[in-house]
Design a protein around this motif. Structure first.
Motif, PDB file in Angstrom:
ATOM      1  N   LEU A   1       0.833  -1.196   0.000  1.00 50.91           N
ATOM      2  CA  LEU A   1       0.000   0.000   0.000  1.00 50.91           C
ATOM      3  C   LEU A   1       0.868   1.245   0.000  1.00 50.91           C
ATOM      4  O   LEU A   1       0.615   2.203  -0.747  1.00 50.91           O
ATOM      5  N   GLY A   2       1.906   1.258   0.839  1.00 51.46           N
ATOM      6  CA  GLY A   2       2.817   2.399   0.858  1.00 51.46           C
ATOM      7  C   GLY A   2       3.580   2.558  -0.444  1.00 51.46           C
ATOM      8  O   GLY A   2       3.795   3.679  -0.911  1.00 51.46           O
ATOM      9  N   TRP A   3       3.965   1.436  -1.040  1.00 54.63           N
ATOM     10  CA  TRP A   3       4.731   1.494  -2.292  1.00 54.63           C
ATOM     11  C   TRP A   3       3.886   2.037  -3.441  1.00 54.63           C
ATOM     12  O   TRP A   3       4.425   2.616  -4.393  1.00 54.63           O
ATOM     13  N   SER A   4       2.552   1.865  -3.360  1.00 53.43           N
ATOM     14  CA  SER A   4       1.698   2.395  -4.421  1.00 53.43           C
ATOM     15  C   SER A   4       1.769   3.925  -4.476  1.00 53.43           C
ATOM     16  O   SER A   4       1.500   4.518  -5.522  1.00 53.43           O
ATOM     17  N   LEU A   5       2.111   4.556  -3.363  1.00 52.52           N
ATOM     18  CA  LEU A   5       2.293   6.010  -3.350  1.00 52.52           C
ATOM     19  C   LEU A   5       3.665   6.408  -3.875  1.00 52.52           C
ATOM     20  O   LEU A   5       3.829   7.488  -4.446  1.00 52.52           O
ATOM     21  N   ILE A   6       4.642   5.536  -3.689  1.00 46.10           N
ATOM     22  CA  ILE A   6       6.008   5.843  -4.133  1.00 46.10           C
ATOM     23  C   ILE A   6       6.179   5.533  -5.614  1.00 46.10           C
ATOM     24  O   ILE A   6       6.751   6.327  -6.372  1.00 46.10           O
ATOM     25  N   ALA A   7       5.694   4.374  -6.036  1.00 44.49           N
ATOM     26  CA  ALA A   7       5.862   3.950  -7.429  1.00 44.49           C
ATOM     27  C   ALA A   7       4.531   3.417  -7.952  1.00 44.49           C
ATOM     28  O   ALA A   7       4.290   2.200  -7.944  1.00 44.49           O
ATOM     29  N   PRO A   8       3.632   4.284  -8.390  1.00 40.82           N
ATOM     30  CA  PRO A   8       2.303   3.841  -8.842  1.00 40.82           C
ATOM     31  C   PRO A   8       2.303   3.156 -10.203  1.00 40.82           C
ATOM     32  O   PRO A   8       1.265   2.638 -10.627  1.00 40.82           O
TER      33      PRO A   8
ATOM     34  N   PHE B   1      -3.350   4.142  -5.270  1.00 39.70           N
ATOM     35  CA  PHE B   1      -3.587   4.060  -3.836  1.00 39.70           C
ATOM     36  C   PHE B   1      -5.015   3.595  -3.553  1.00 39.70           C
ATOM     37  O   PHE B   1      -5.254   2.800  -2.630  1.00 39.70           O
ATOM     38  N   GLY B   2      -5.969   4.069  -4.352  1.00 38.79           N
ATOM     39  CA  GLY B   2      -7.351   3.647  -4.161  1.00 38.79           C
ATOM     40  C   GLY B   2      -7.538   2.163  -4.409  1.00 38.79           C
ATOM     41  O   GLY B   2      -8.189   1.461  -3.628  1.00 38.79           O
ATOM     42  N   GLU B   3      -6.958   1.663  -5.498  1.00 34.44           N
ATOM     43  CA  GLU B   3      -7.106   0.247  -5.821  1.00 34.44           C
ATOM     44  C   GLU B   3      -6.438  -0.637  -4.781  1.00 34.44           C
ATOM     45  O   GLU B   3      -7.007  -1.634  -4.326  1.00 34.44           O
ATOM     46  N   GLU B   4      -5.204  -0.278  -4.399  1.00 34.14           N
ATOM     47  CA  GLU B   4      -4.497  -1.077  -3.402  1.00 34.14           C
ATOM     48  C   GLU B   4      -5.133  -0.921  -2.024  1.00 34.14           C
ATOM     49  O   GLU B   4      -5.137  -1.861  -1.221  1.00 34.14           O
TER      50      GLU B   4
ATOM     51  N   ARG C   1      -8.375  -0.433  -1.374  1.00 34.63           N
ATOM     52  CA  ARG C   1      -9.587  -1.260  -1.298  1.00 34.63           C
ATOM     53  C   ARG C   1      -9.228  -2.729  -1.126  1.00 34.63           C
ATOM     54  O   ARG C   1      -9.878  -3.455  -0.362  1.00 34.63           O
ATOM     55  N   ALA C   2      -8.192  -3.174  -1.826  1.00 31.44           N
ATOM     56  CA  ALA C   2      -7.751  -4.564  -1.659  1.00 31.44           C
ATOM     57  C   ALA C   2      -7.222  -4.797  -0.244  1.00 31.44           C
ATOM     58  O   ALA C   2      -7.436  -5.858   0.343  1.00 31.44           O
ATOM     59  N   ALA C   3      -6.539  -3.793   0.316  1.00 34.15           N
ATOM     60  CA  ALA C   3      -5.996  -3.924   1.672  1.00 34.15           C
ATOM     61  C   ALA C   3      -7.114  -4.057   2.703  1.00 34.15           C
ATOM     62  O   ALA C   3      -7.015  -4.846   3.645  1.00 34.15           O
ATOM     63  N   VAL C   4      -8.179  -3.277   2.519  1.00 37.42           N
ATOM     64  CA  VAL C   4      -9.316  -3.376   3.443  1.00 37.42           C
ATOM     65  C   VAL C   4      -9.943  -4.769   3.366  1.00 37.42           C
ATOM     66  O   VAL C   4     -10.265  -5.385   4.392  1.00 37.42           O
ATOM     67  N   ALA C   5     -10.113  -5.274   2.149  1.00 38.42           N
ATOM     68  CA  ALA C   5     -10.666  -6.615   1.984  1.00 38.42           C
ATOM     69  C   ALA C   5      -9.760  -7.659   2.628  1.00 38.42           C
ATOM     70  O   ALA C   5     -10.231  -8.592   3.299  1.00 38.42           O
ATOM     71  N   ALA C   6      -8.441  -7.490   2.449  1.00 41.48           N
ATOM     72  CA  ALA C   6      -7.499  -8.432   3.053  1.00 41.48           C
ATOM     73  C   ALA C   6      -7.568  -8.385   4.570  1.00 41.48           C
ATOM     74  O   ALA C   6      -7.468  -9.418   5.239  1.00 41.48           O
ATOM     75  N   ALA C   7      -7.732  -7.201   5.129  1.00 42.81           N
ATOM     76  CA  ALA C   7      -7.830  -7.070   6.587  1.00 42.81           C
ATOM     77  C   ALA C   7      -9.027  -7.850   7.117  1.00 42.81           C
ATOM     78  O   ALA C   7      -8.947  -8.500   8.171  1.00 42.81           O
TER      79      ALA C   7
END
Length: 334
Positions: A235-242, A251-254, A256-262
């Motif tokens: 998730l953090g890397w999506s802000l550094i290297a999208p 960041f939005g796509e990753e 949403r996937a992060a919330v689902a994974a949680a």
């Protein structure tokens, strides 16, 4: 694209669709045809706005409108239980498989740090001395470590463990919004704690007790935490290297996937909490032999990896990414 101009040009269509959706039970034939036509058009508008990545609020508004219109057009929806089944058979395992290199890397790095700390404690008597007095260390390794698993009733202990581990996993994921730096800190602290405990137990000749009580639940529990850490870093890397996406869209796509994974990891950690409360606790009490407890832990871990690399791989290759689907690929027609 000027998002304000685009919104101004199509607001009338959006408002008209909103009115038709509200009156869906009393529409005449012409209005039903108009509803279907507007549904198709607004679905296209949503796709355009989302791809621009300029206005998340407008994306959310149109997503809700399209979802309601889809329900009005189709007149039915899948039962809630199908959504739950679909989440655990496709969405969640596909996310784990897609992000496998992130959490496998996190696993290797965290285990390496914990092992290095444990070796340091065992190899350097000065470190052991700095941790505590011989009496306090003996109290920990001879009594407190094992007693931790039986000092509370099994059910409440399992709930306590689940809550604590879910909180750690949630932190590891959420802290990814700060470019993943706090996520690395959370994982480092956990690696140091595990390494220090392992070093104390092994250095005092209690390696059998340490691994016999940690591994039955720890294999699945720590894997879930490592997965959370890897997802937080992604998730953090999506802000550094999208990549070829805008930062906001990546960041939005990753995210949403992060919330689902949680949500999925909460269930995994619930299972590991049950193992810790019921299996490990009964191992300490002498009701379950250590080899049986270890077998349960290994089985749970093997099943998790099969879940990821068989079920998850299949779903991922079929196009599942874990992101939210806001509109169908093809709109229904009258």
């Amino acid at each position: 694209m000027d998002i304000d101009v685009f919104a101004a040009a199509h607001t009338e269509d959006w408002e008209r669709l909103e009115r038709l959706v509200r009156r869906r039970r009393s529409l005449d034939g012409a209005e039903v045809d108009e509803l279907v036509d507007l549904y198709q058009r607004v679905s296209t508008h949503l796709s355009v706005v989302r791809s621009s990545g300029q206005d998340p609020a407008l994306v959310g508004r149109l997503s809700a409108l399209v979802a309601r219109a889809r329900s009005a057009v189709t007149g039915a929806h899948d039962p809630a239980w199908r959504d739950v089944v679909g989440f655990f058979t496709r969405v969640f395992p596909a996310i784990l498989y897609r992000l496998r290199w992130w959490w496998l890397g996190m696993t290797a790095g965290t285990v390496a740090v914990a092992a290095a700390v444990a070796w340091w404690v065992v190899a350097d008597p000065a470190v052991m001395h700095a941790i505590g007095t011989p009496e306090s260390i003996a109290q920990t390794v001879e009594y407190e470590f094992a007693n931790y698993y039986v000092e509370n009733p099994r059910g409440s202990f399992a709930a306590q463990v689940w809550t604590n581990n879910a909180w750690v996993a949630a932190q590891a994921i959420v802290f990814g919004v700060a470019f993943g730096v706090p996520t690395l800190y959370v994982m480092l602290v956990n690696a140091l704690n595990v390494g220090l405990t392992a070093g104390l137990m092994i250095g005092q000749g209690r390696a059998d007790v340490f691994f016999g009580l940690i591994l039955p639940h720890g294999l699945l529990e720590l894997t879930a935490v490592f997965v959370a850490g890897g997802i937080g870093l992604r998730l953090g890397w999506s802000l550094i290297a999208p990549g070829d996406r805008t930062r906001l869209r990546a960041f939005g796509e990753e995210g949403r996937a992060a919330v689902a994974a949680a949500l999925g990891l909460a269930v995994v950690l619930f299972l590991s909490g049950l193992i810790e409360g019921l299996v490990t606790g009964n191992t300490v009490a002498g009701h379950i032999p250590v080899p049986v407890a270890l077998g349960i832990g290994v089985l749970a871990e093997v099943l998790f990896f099969l879940y990821v690399f068989v079920v998850g791989r299949r779903a991922y290759l079929e196009g599942e990414t874990g992101d939210i689907r806001n509109a169908p690929a093809a709109a229904p027609v009258a």
